[in-house]
Design an enzyme around this catalytic site. Sequence first.
Site, PDB file in Angstrom:
ATOM      1  N   GLU A 136      44.861  39.252  73.659  1.00  0.00           N
ATOM      2  CA  GLU A 136      44.365  40.606  73.524  1.00  0.00           C
ATOM      3  C   GLU A 136      44.262  41.559  74.680  1.00  0.00           C
ATOM      4  O   GLU A 136      44.772  42.672  74.750  1.00  0.00           O
ATOM      5  CB  GLU A 136      42.840  40.756  73.013  1.00  0.00           C
ATOM      6  CG  GLU A 136      42.898  40.096  71.736  1.00  0.00           C
ATOM      7  CD  GLU A 136      43.386  40.957  70.465  1.00  0.00           C
ATOM      8  OE1 GLU A 136      44.746  41.194  70.510  1.00  0.00           O
ATOM      9  OE2 GLU A 136      42.750  41.390  69.433  1.00  0.00           O
ATOM     10  N   THR A 189      46.365  50.960  71.253  1.00  0.00           N
ATOM     11  CA  THR A 189      44.941  50.785  71.517  1.00  0.00           C
ATOM     12  C   THR A 189      44.572  51.076  72.785  1.00  0.00           C
ATOM     13  O   THR A 189      43.255  51.676  73.073  1.00  0.00           O
ATOM     14  CB  THR A 189      44.820  49.078  71.434  1.00  0.00           C
ATOM     15  OG1 THR A 189      45.044  48.877  70.276  1.00  0.00           O
ATOM     16  CG2 THR A 189      43.118  48.663  71.641  1.00  0.00           C
TER      17      THR A 189
END
Length: 317
Positions: A136, A189
């Site tokens: 991530e 993101t």
Amino acid sequence: MKGIKIFSPATVANLVCGFDVIGLALDSPKDEIFLYKSKNPGIRINRIYGTSLPNDPKRNVAFVALQFLLKKYKEKQKFDNEEKIGFEIELIKNIQPGSGIGSSAASAAGIVFGANILLGNPFSSIQLIRFAMEGERVASGTAHADNVAPAIMGGLTLVRSYKPLDITKLHTPNELWVSIIHPQIEVKTSDAREILKQKILMTDAIKQWGNVGALVSGLYREDYELISRSLEDVIVEPIRAMLIPAFYELKIKCKEIGALGGGISGSGPSVFMLSKGNYTAKKVTEVMNRVYSPLRVDYKTYTSPINKRGVKWVKIL
Ligand code: HSE
């Protein structure tokens, strides 16, 4: 055991009021991952179907998460340098990267879960989450856990603390269903995090932690009215809403038809709504279609129950 086939689920992070701490796993869509253990050292991603992902291994979340796991495995086993271990990977990406429903988390969680089985289960779930978080970090610039935790543990999860990492599984009410619309626009993101304020008002914080606490209580009591009242975000959503076409119209119309509430899935662009029961959830998905069909934006919709189990192996190869 030489190889394994894994299903790794899509996930919804934040769940409106729980920015970076709450997430849930979906039954569909899900990625399929084929992972083979090999005597040739190194990690090779042989094929990726369904999308194009970075060729540079250092930017590929599956590669990075698995590399992290292997490093820890070698430290744990105190490998002598002669012992060779490697992995071959094939990914079928049914979860589109950049969708906001945990595409990178599904790759990272699936890979470390599969590798753990092929190595004889040396790591706990919390350790696997830690490795997947490194994936991530590559995908979004921060090692958040609110997608990888539900992907690995299943159901709904809460990150109580990042340092030290302390994650707990929450109760999943039996009739909770999710409707998703994924507008085919790009929201990175990292950009969606960049625009957020680093300081918040005490009055907003009070509202937010009231909602988080009440949401958790509502889940345990299966009190759908309380869940509905708690799905309010006064900190992140007001800033990110501008990134998503027709966001407020979606919310209003879905609630009018019976949705409990919802908001941006992770950092977007997907929007999710929770409903009590399959019937209402399907009606909510239809409303999402009706709101988006006149817009000049391609989109996909999904209706799914909560995936209580999370990532799972489905076949020994
Ligand atoms: N909690 C993260 C965010 C999830 O909202 O930025 C990103 O998928």
